[in-house]
Design an enzyme around this catalytic site. Structure first.
Site, PDB file in Angstrom:
ATOM      1  N   ASP A 106      -4.676   0.672 -12.692  1.00  0.00           N
ATOM      2  CA  ASP A 106      -3.555   1.021 -13.164  1.00  0.00           C
ATOM      3  C   ASP A 106      -3.293   0.322 -14.535  1.00  0.00           C
ATOM      4  O   ASP A 106      -2.957  -0.633 -15.383  1.00  0.00           O
ATOM      5  CB  ASP A 106      -2.870  -0.075 -12.369  1.00  0.00           C
ATOM      6  CG  ASP A 106      -3.505   0.795 -11.024  1.00  0.00           C
ATOM      7  OD1 ASP A 106      -2.994   1.934 -10.966  1.00  0.00           O
ATOM      8  OD2 ASP A 106      -2.322  -0.005  -9.926  1.00  0.00           O
ATOM      9  N   LYS A 123     -10.200   2.860  -8.465  1.00  0.00           N
ATOM     10  CA  LYS A 123      -9.171   3.974  -8.557  1.00  0.00           C
ATOM     11  C   LYS A 123      -8.104   4.802  -8.641  1.00  0.00           C
ATOM     12  O   LYS A 123      -7.539   3.989 -10.261  1.00  0.00           O
ATOM     13  CB  LYS A 123      -7.434   3.525  -7.329  1.00  0.00           C
ATOM     14  CG  LYS A 123      -6.545   3.895  -6.901  1.00  0.00           C
ATOM     15  CD  LYS A 123      -5.251   2.755  -6.348  1.00  0.00           C
ATOM     16  CE  LYS A 123      -4.805   2.340  -6.920  1.00  0.00           C
ATOM     17  NZ  LYS A 123      -3.790   2.541  -7.385  1.00  0.00           N
ATOM     18  N   ASP A 148      -5.335   8.362  -5.923  1.00  0.00           N
ATOM     19  CA  ASP A 148      -4.459   7.784  -4.619  1.00  0.00           C
ATOM     20  C   ASP A 148      -3.229   8.106  -5.261  1.00  0.00           C
ATOM     21  O   ASP A 148      -2.116   7.913  -6.322  1.00  0.00           O
ATOM     22  CB  ASP A 148      -4.398   6.470  -5.722  1.00  0.00           C
ATOM     23  CG  ASP A 148      -3.110   5.403  -4.477  1.00  0.00           C
ATOM     24  OD1 ASP A 148      -2.605   6.728  -3.424  1.00  0.00           O
ATOM     25  OD2 ASP A 148      -2.887   5.131  -5.101  1.00  0.00           O
ATOM     26  N   LEU A 149      -3.017   9.622  -5.305  1.00  0.00           N
ATOM     27  CA  LEU A 149      -1.966  10.845  -5.692  1.00  0.00           C
ATOM     28  C   LEU A 149      -0.467  10.830  -4.832  1.00  0.00           C
ATOM     29  O   LEU A 149       1.014  10.786  -4.622  1.00  0.00           O
ATOM     30  CB  LEU A 149      -2.247  11.770  -6.225  1.00  0.00           C
ATOM     31  CG  LEU A 149      -2.824  11.863  -7.289  1.00  0.00           C
ATOM     32  CD1 LEU A 149      -3.348  13.276  -7.568  1.00  0.00           C
ATOM     33  CD2 LEU A 149      -2.242  11.103  -8.498  1.00  0.00           C
ATOM     34  N   LYS A 150      -0.671  10.127  -3.332  1.00  0.00           N
ATOM     35  CA  LYS A 150      -0.095  10.546  -2.338  1.00  0.00           C
ATOM     36  C   LYS A 150       0.325  11.693  -1.689  1.00  0.00           C
ATOM     37  O   LYS A 150       2.309  11.315  -1.974  1.00  0.00           O
ATOM     38  CB  LYS A 150       0.771   9.034  -2.191  1.00  0.00           C
ATOM     39  CG  LYS A 150       0.334   7.313  -2.637  1.00  0.00           C
ATOM     40  CD  LYS A 150       1.190   6.389  -2.662  1.00  0.00           C
ATOM     41  CE  LYS A 150       0.297   4.844  -2.426  1.00  0.00           C
ATOM     42  NZ  LYS A 150      -0.462   4.921  -3.933  1.00  0.00           N
ATOM     43  N   LEU A 151       0.504  12.801  -2.042  1.00  0.00           N
ATOM     44  CA  LEU A 151       0.676  13.532  -2.112  1.00  0.00           C
ATOM     45  C   LEU A 151       2.220  14.110  -0.504  1.00  0.00           C
ATOM     46  O   LEU A 151       1.315  13.274   0.505  1.00  0.00           O
ATOM     47  CB  LEU A 151      -0.031  15.147  -1.871  1.00  0.00           C
ATOM     48  CG  LEU A 151      -0.637  15.136  -3.498  1.00  0.00           C
ATOM     49  CD1 LEU A 151      -1.804  16.718  -2.818  1.00  0.00           C
ATOM     50  CD2 LEU A 151      -0.182  15.111  -4.745  1.00  0.00           C
ATOM     51  N   ASP A 184       4.640  16.410   0.184  1.00  0.00           N
ATOM     52  CA  ASP A 184       5.168  18.113  -0.027  1.00  0.00           C
ATOM     53  C   ASP A 184       6.028  19.225   1.188  1.00  0.00           C
ATOM     54  O   ASP A 184       4.493  19.390   2.152  1.00  0.00           O
ATOM     55  CB  ASP A 184       5.511  18.443  -1.080  1.00  0.00           C
ATOM     56  CG  ASP A 184       6.507  18.993  -2.058  1.00  0.00           C
ATOM     57  OD1 ASP A 184       7.075  19.591  -1.431  1.00  0.00           O
ATOM     58  OD2 ASP A 184       6.037  19.386  -3.503  1.00  0.00           O
ATOM     59  N   ILE A 185       5.663  20.296   1.233  1.00  0.00           N
ATOM     60  CA  ILE A 185       5.567  21.491   2.187  1.00  0.00           C
ATOM     61  C   ILE A 185       4.162  21.515   2.623  1.00  0.00           C
ATOM     62  O   ILE A 185       3.605  21.720   1.684  1.00  0.00           O
ATOM     63  CB  ILE A 185       6.589  22.391   1.878  1.00  0.00           C
ATOM     64  CG1 ILE A 185       6.023  23.451   0.590  1.00  0.00           C
ATOM     65  CG2 ILE A 185       7.950  22.037   1.862  1.00  0.00           C
ATOM     66  CD1 ILE A 185       6.775  24.421   0.341  1.00  0.00           C
ATOM     67  N   PRO A 186       3.918  21.755   3.648  1.00  0.00           N
ATOM     68  CA  PRO A 186       2.471  22.456   3.757  1.00  0.00           C
ATOM     69  C   PRO A 186       1.757  22.952   2.417  1.00  0.00           C
ATOM     70  O   PRO A 186       0.401  22.826   2.438  1.00  0.00           O
ATOM     71  CB  PRO A 186       2.356  22.410   5.425  1.00  0.00           C
ATOM     72  CG  PRO A 186       3.711  21.925   5.756  1.00  0.00           C
ATOM     73  CD  PRO A 186       4.673  22.273   4.592  1.00  0.00           C
ATOM     74  N   ASN A 187       2.335  24.141   2.558  1.00  0.00           N
ATOM     75  CA  ASN A 187       1.609  25.186   1.623  1.00  0.00           C
ATOM     76  C   ASN A 187       1.595  24.473   0.527  1.00  0.00           C
ATOM     77  O   ASN A 187       0.093  24.766  -0.764  1.00  0.00           O
ATOM     78  CB  ASN A 187       2.419  26.188   1.361  1.00  0.00           C
ATOM     79  CG  ASN A 187       1.091  27.591   0.972  1.00  0.00           C
ATOM     80  OD1 ASN A 187       0.373  27.868   1.406  1.00  0.00           O
ATOM     81  ND2 ASN A 187       2.283  28.440  -0.084  1.00  0.00           N
ATOM     82  N   THR A 209       2.240  -1.372   1.285  1.00  0.00           N
ATOM     83  CA  THR A 209       1.719  -2.740   1.683  1.00  0.00           C
ATOM     84  C   THR A 209       3.405  -3.502   0.819  1.00  0.00           C
ATOM     85  O   THR A 209       3.141  -4.472   0.739  1.00  0.00           O
ATOM     86  CB  THR A 209       0.571  -3.602   1.103  1.00  0.00           C
ATOM     87  OG1 THR A 209      -0.157  -3.122  -0.249  1.00  0.00           O
ATOM     88  CG2 THR A 209      -0.881  -2.547   2.029  1.00  0.00           C
ATOM     89  N   ARG A 230      -5.437 -10.374  -2.331  1.00  0.00           N
ATOM     90  CA  ARG A 230      -5.128 -11.582  -3.420  1.00  0.00           C
ATOM     91  C   ARG A 230      -6.416 -12.238  -2.416  1.00  0.00           C
ATOM     92  O   ARG A 230      -6.377 -12.852  -1.784  1.00  0.00           O
ATOM     93  CB  ARG A 230      -3.873 -11.270  -3.670  1.00  0.00           C
ATOM     94  CG  ARG A 230      -2.827 -10.793  -4.104  1.00  0.00           C
ATOM     95  CD  ARG A 230      -3.350 -10.466  -5.398  1.00  0.00           C
ATOM     96  NE  ARG A 230      -1.963  -9.762  -5.493  1.00  0.00           N
ATOM     97  CZ  ARG A 230      -2.179  -8.451  -5.744  1.00  0.00           C
ATOM     98  NH1 ARG A 230      -3.073  -8.090  -5.245  1.00  0.00           N
ATOM     99  NH2 ARG A 230      -0.990  -7.550  -6.342  1.00  0.00           N
ATOM    100  N   GLN A 289       3.560  -7.087  -3.821  1.00  0.00           N
ATOM    101  CA  GLN A 289       3.546  -7.082  -2.307  1.00  0.00           C
ATOM    102  C   GLN A 289       4.381  -7.817  -1.687  1.00  0.00           C
ATOM    103  O   GLN A 289       4.422  -9.059  -1.985  1.00  0.00           O
ATOM    104  CB  GLN A 289       1.357  -6.623  -3.038  1.00  0.00           C
ATOM    105  CG  GLN A 289       0.664  -6.255  -3.504  1.00  0.00           C
ATOM    106  CD  GLN A 289       0.888  -5.081  -2.899  1.00  0.00           C
ATOM    107  OE1 GLN A 289       1.349  -4.286  -1.488  1.00  0.00           O
ATOM    108  NE2 GLN A 289       0.260  -3.962  -3.426  1.00  0.00           N
ATOM    109  N   ARG A 341      -4.617  -5.970 -10.318  1.00  0.00           N
ATOM    110  CA  ARG A 341      -4.327  -7.539 -10.875  1.00  0.00           C
ATOM    111  C   ARG A 341      -5.022  -8.236 -11.006  1.00  0.00           C
ATOM    112  O   ARG A 341      -6.024  -9.408 -12.011  1.00  0.00           O
ATOM    113  CB  ARG A 341      -2.752  -7.342 -10.736  1.00  0.00           C
ATOM    114  CG  ARG A 341      -1.862  -7.097 -11.998  1.00  0.00           C
ATOM    115  CD  ARG A 341      -0.677  -6.910 -11.352  1.00  0.00           C
ATOM    116  NE  ARG A 341      -0.331  -6.115  -9.311  1.00  0.00           N
ATOM    117  CZ  ARG A 341       1.120  -6.001  -8.783  1.00  0.00           C
ATOM    118  NH1 ARG A 341       1.855  -6.701  -9.725  1.00  0.00           N
ATOM    119  NH2 ARG A 341       1.093  -5.695  -7.830  1.00  0.00           N
TER     120      ARG A 341
END
Length: 237
Positions: A9, A32, A59-62, A64-67, A122, A184, A193, A214
């Site tokens: 990060d 990551k 780690d983009l955590k998409l 949106d709509i399925p297509n 988390t 941690r 967290q 961190r």
């Protein structure tokens, strides 16, 4: 020996280069790549890390709509990543389409990236979940519901707190991935967290992977911190 996933990060590639110079050049890491650095540097940051021999959790955590998610995953599969994710809140159809996109986009003779889904972050407490998301169930009930839905969609596992990994495996199976942020070491600042555990506790609870940011990246000696966490994670004294 299992490797902790290091959360890179950082604001830019130059900072990551400086950080990686503190590690042995012949040590293959699992790292990551999250939104901060991906949106700054683009796909090239992933290609560069792969060229150095490191495994990548994108780690983009998409969500949106399925297509749209299917098309995005088709593109991401071409980056030769090992692991990526979506939000389980996007629903079963979205998750199934995400997996299909990865399968379609993976080049011949390469392994299809593992796909997992975020249950509850988390950084989210039960009170916040109930207030902000209008969920009347408990946090654990929400996490278990998302985990079972993720399994039904054909995904490999979930992102969750290590506090929940044992119950998730009981509701799914022992091979179901539980990737756990919020790690941690003892006597360190938990930051933003809410649901945190030590590497040893994560291992005892059945976590498959741990993600650590961190406590390593902001340490005075990042490699020393990494080795200590890796040893703790693997039960090495």
């Amino acid at each position: 020996m299992n490797r902790p996933i290091i959360a890179l990060d950082f604001p830019n590639k130059q900072t990551i280069q400086q950080f990686l110079q503190l590690f042995p050049t012949d040590e293959a890491l699992f790292v990551k790549v999250g939104m901060e650095i991906f949106y700054q540097e683009g796909p090239e940051i992933v290609r560069w890390l792969r060229s150095l021999g490191h495994d990548v959790f994108l780690d983009l955590k998409l969500h949106d709509i399925p297509n749209t998610v299917r098309s995005a995953m088709r593109n991401l599969a071409g980056l030769d990543i090992q692991l990526t994710n979506v939000h389980a809140a996007g629903g079963k159809e979205m998750m199934s389409q995400a997996l299909l996109g990865l399968q379609e986009g993976t080049k011949e003779n390469r392994t299809i990236p593992k796909l997992i889904a975020v249950t509850q972050l988390t950084s989210t407490s039960e009170e916040q979940m109930q207030h902000d998301q209008l969920m009347t169930c408990s946090l654990e009930e929400s996490v278990l519901h998302y985990a079972k839905m993720t399994q039904e969609a054909g995904l490999a596992g979930v992102v969750c707190s290590a506090l929940e990994s044992r119950a998730i495996k009981e509701q799914t199976n022992q091979n179901f991935i539980c990737l756990t942020p919020g790690i941690r070491p003892s006597n360190t600042n938990i930051g933003d967290q809410k649901r945190v555990v030590t590497p040893q506790q994560a291992k005892e609870n059945g976590a498959t992977y741990i993600v650590v940011g961190r406590p390593i990246t902001q340490s005075a000696n990042p490699y020393e911190a990494y080795v200590a966490i890796k040893n703790d994670w693997n039960g090495v004294n």
